[in-house]
Design a protein around this motif. Structure first.
Motif, PDB file in Angstrom:
ATOM      1  N   ARG A 153       1.014  -1.080  -0.060  1.00 53.92           N
ATOM      2  CA  ARG A 153       0.046   0.120  -0.144  1.00 53.92           C
ATOM      3  C   ARG A 153       0.464   1.097   0.139  1.00 53.92           C
ATOM      4  O   ARG A 153       1.874   1.227   0.534  1.00 53.92           O
ATOM      5  CB  ARG A 153      -0.478   0.090   0.854  1.00 53.92           C
ATOM      6  N   ARG A 229      -0.346   2.359  -9.153  1.00 54.88           N
ATOM      7  CA  ARG A 229      -1.745   1.787  -9.157  1.00 54.88           C
ATOM      8  C   ARG A 229      -1.999   3.570  -8.130  1.00 54.88           C
ATOM      9  O   ARG A 229      -2.401   3.116  -6.935  1.00 54.88           O
ATOM     10  CB  ARG A 229      -2.901   1.304  -9.515  1.00 54.88           C
ATOM     11  N   ASP A 231      -5.420   5.983  -6.300  1.00 57.33           N
ATOM     12  CA  ASP A 231      -6.560   6.293  -6.456  1.00 57.33           C
ATOM     13  C   ASP A 231      -6.721   7.895  -6.151  1.00 57.33           C
ATOM     14  O   ASP A 231      -6.587   8.645  -5.110  1.00 57.33           O
ATOM     15  CB  ASP A 231      -7.634   5.543  -5.731  1.00 57.33           C
ATOM     16  N   SER A 233      -8.469  10.205  -6.197  1.00 59.00           N
ATOM     17  CA  SER A 233      -9.944  10.744  -4.795  1.00 59.00           C
ATOM     18  C   SER A 233      -9.472  10.055  -3.920  1.00 59.00           C
ATOM     19  O   SER A 233      -9.855  11.162  -2.478  1.00 59.00           O
ATOM     20  CB  SER A 233     -11.229  10.063  -5.179  1.00 59.00           C
ATOM     21  N   ALA A 234      -8.235   9.282  -2.936  1.00 56.95           N
ATOM     22  CA  ALA A 234      -7.879   9.420  -2.271  1.00 56.95           C
ATOM     23  C   ALA A 234      -6.940   9.989  -1.604  1.00 56.95           C
ATOM     24  O   ALA A 234      -6.572  10.161  -0.279  1.00 56.95           O
ATOM     25  CB  ALA A 234      -7.547   7.724  -2.183  1.00 56.95           C
ATOM     26  N   GLY A 316      -3.169   4.773  -2.790  1.00 62.29           N
ATOM     27  CA  GLY A 316      -2.904   3.256  -3.692  1.00 62.29           C
ATOM     28  C   GLY A 316      -1.756   2.661  -3.431  1.00 62.29           C
ATOM     29  O   GLY A 316      -1.768   2.103  -2.277  1.00 62.29           O
ATOM     30  N   VAL A 328      -3.273   6.083 -12.781  1.00 63.57           N
ATOM     31  CA  VAL A 328      -4.237   7.355 -11.887  1.00 63.57           C
ATOM     32  C   VAL A 328      -5.449   7.070 -12.369  1.00 63.57           C
ATOM     33  O   VAL A 328      -6.037   7.643 -13.243  1.00 63.57           O
ATOM     34  CB  VAL A 328      -3.643   8.328 -12.023  1.00 63.57           C
ATOM     35  N   ALA A 329      -6.189   6.291 -11.313  1.00 65.31           N
ATOM     36  CA  ALA A 329      -7.583   6.346 -11.156  1.00 65.31           C
ATOM     37  C   ALA A 329      -8.305   7.027 -10.532  1.00 65.31           C
ATOM     38  O   ALA A 329      -8.316   7.947  -9.801  1.00 65.31           O
ATOM     39  CB  ALA A 329      -8.613   4.933 -11.126  1.00 65.31           C
TER      40      ALA A 329
END
Ligand code: CO
Ligand code: CO
Ligand code: CO
Length: 329
Positions: A153, A229, A231, A233-234, A316, A328-329
């Protein structure tokens, strides 16, 4: 210097001779050099200095010192001594300004429980300040940027947005509260985050500075031969950062990061432009980016919270894939 220019210059240098006591050198673009001097002691050395990022000289001194100390913390080490590096226009600026810069720097060296042992000054039309810092760590406990493993993580310990806010502060009025929180983020030491890392045990770390979050993550992924990867929005953001990114307060360094990273980063359609800007934003004195096993991630976040690192977030994961690539999502 931007990542592209720096990589170019380094390619022109002859390869370094092998040196068994050099535990971390220049190859992996890590935060500091690490040199073993005995079986249980290694020196961690780093240097950083730059032009003022804010008008207040005391705050500038604090920021520059926190930024320089951060490279020692990012290796999981403890700062021991520091040297001032000063460029100052002796004939055109009040000496009191320099005194304030140095007082600000000293306050952070003392907060880090390190000792200021000297420095060097040059007369220069443009003021610059920073530190050369020496730290210590057990050779077996060095945390490099090369140990990230698939499944890890990714944890970030300070919010993004420092770059767009300081750029806006130079060009316009920004809300007091926005400026204050950016300065607070920049002057905060990464000491507690380094302690939390050593307490829990992590795989890799680097601090987020001039190459932006994605630039430093790219280097970590390259050095570790993994992909990542994120996230979007985080990712924690400073108040006002999104609005200022949208309004176009983006410095040249951030634009260079974005260009350099284009071949390695894939953004999902849902990641809007201001967020893309902030993820590549060149910043000063950012947080630590930590790669930790999934089993230990909750404990790390708990230790960070307990030590007052309240903005720390999981943002991520590390994955198998082409080394250095980021989704990046
Ligand atoms: Co660094
Ligand atoms: Co540095
Ligand atoms: Co000298």
């Amino acid at each position: 210097m931007g990542p592209e220019d720096l990589a170019h210059v380094l390619r022109l240098l002859p390869p370094a001779a092998p040196e068994p006591n050099l535990l971390v050198g220049t190859e992996s673009f890590d935060d500091a050099g690490v040199y073993r001097i005995s079986d249980d002691l290694a020196l961690v050395q780093t240097v950083d200095f730059f032009t003022p990022v804010v008008d207040d000289p005391y705050a500038f001194g604090q920021i520059a010192a926190a930024n320089a100390l951060s490279d020692v913390y990012a290796m999981g080490a403890r700062p021991l001594t520091a040297l001032n590096l000063v460029a100052f226009p002796v004939d055109t600026l009040e000496k009191e300004v320099l005194a304030q810069i140095l007082k600000g720097g000293l306050s952070k060296v003392q907060e880090a429980n390190a000792v200021l042992v000297g420095g060097h000054t040059v007369d220069d039309p443009e003021p610059k300040y920073g530190l050369a810092v020496t730290g210590v760590v057990h050779p077996d406990r060095v945390i490099t940027n090369a140990g990230a493993r698939p499944g890890d993580r990714l944890v970030l310990t300070k919010p993004l947005g420092i770059g767009v806010i300081t750029t806006a502060m130079k060009r316009t009025e920004v809300p007091r509260e926005v400026a204050r929180s950016a300065v607070e983020a920049m002057t905060a030491l990464n000491a507690a985050a380094a302690e939390a890392m050593q307490e829990v045990g992590v795989h890799a770390c680097t601090d987020v500075t001039g190459f932006g979050l994605l630039g430093h993550l790219h280097e970590m992924a390259l050095a570790s031969r993994v992909a990542a990867r994120i996230d979007a929005s985080a990712v924690p953001l400073l108040p006002g950062a999104r609005e200022l990114a949208e309004a176009g307060y983006v410095c040249g360094g951030s634009r260079a990061n974005r260009r350099y990273l284009a071949p390695f980063v894939r953004f999902a359609h849902g990641v809007d432009e201001p967020l893309r800007v902030l993820l590549c934003d060149a910043i000063t004195s950012g947080g630590l980016l930590i790669s930790v096993s999934p089993e230990k991630a909750p404990a790390l976040l708990g230790e960070l919270q307990a030590r007052g690192t309240l903005a720390a977030r999981e943002i991520g994961v590390v994955v198998e894939g082409v080394a250095g690539e980021i989704e990046v999502a």
